[in-house]
Scaffold this motif. Structure first.
Motif: not given
Length: 154
Positions: A121-125
């Motif tokens: 998964i990837s999380v953009l902050i």
């Protein structure tokens, strides 16, 4: 992980022993991408996509950090083998993965904890430290383009 909520704090070292904390990235876009294991086919494609798109990502103000359960020696070998020019965080005790949901839940989550293989998964902050987007099933061959598509115009 829900868009709009504050990103969970983290504090970890990369493959070169450099420390990274969420607070270090305040005021900038940040992507944490969680991957199962160093030097496996899908993880290599994903890392090389980010490596190849790094200039465009940086031009849009995005820093990318990879996160998996392997140690610094495995991360260094992976980065050296594929000329990866971005940090790969060592997630001692799977603390970051737990905070960001990269282990999953149920029996599969227990198996991931035991094997030390994270969900991809990837999380953009965003620059304020809030979750902007979660990519549940990144396209390993086009991951840099996926991230670029979620950023505001430069």
């Amino acid at each position: 992980m829900t868009p709009g909520q504050p990103a969970p704090d983290f504090d970890a070292f990369d493959q070169h022993g450099n420390r990274h904390r969420l607070a270090d990235y305040r005021g900038r876009w940040l992507a944490l991408y969680f991957y199962p294991r160093d030097d496996t086919p899908g993880c290599t494609k994903q890392a090389c996509s980010i490596r190849d798109g790094r200039a465009d990502l940086a031009a849009h103000g995005l820093t990318v950090l990879g996160v998996s359960a392997q140690g610094s020696a495995a991360h260094r070998a992976f980065a050296d083998k594929f000329a990866l020019d971005f940090p790969l965080l060592v997630d001692d005790g799977q603390r970051i993965a737990r905070r960001y949901g990269a282990l999953g839940s149920g029996p599969a989550g227990l198996l991931r904890r035991w094997l030390g293989a994270y969900r991809r998964i990837s999380v953009l902050i965003d620059p304020e430290g809030r979750i902007a987007h979660v990519i549940e099933r990144p396209d390993v061959s086009r991951h840099a383009d996926e991230l670029l598509g979620l950023l505001p115009p430069a």
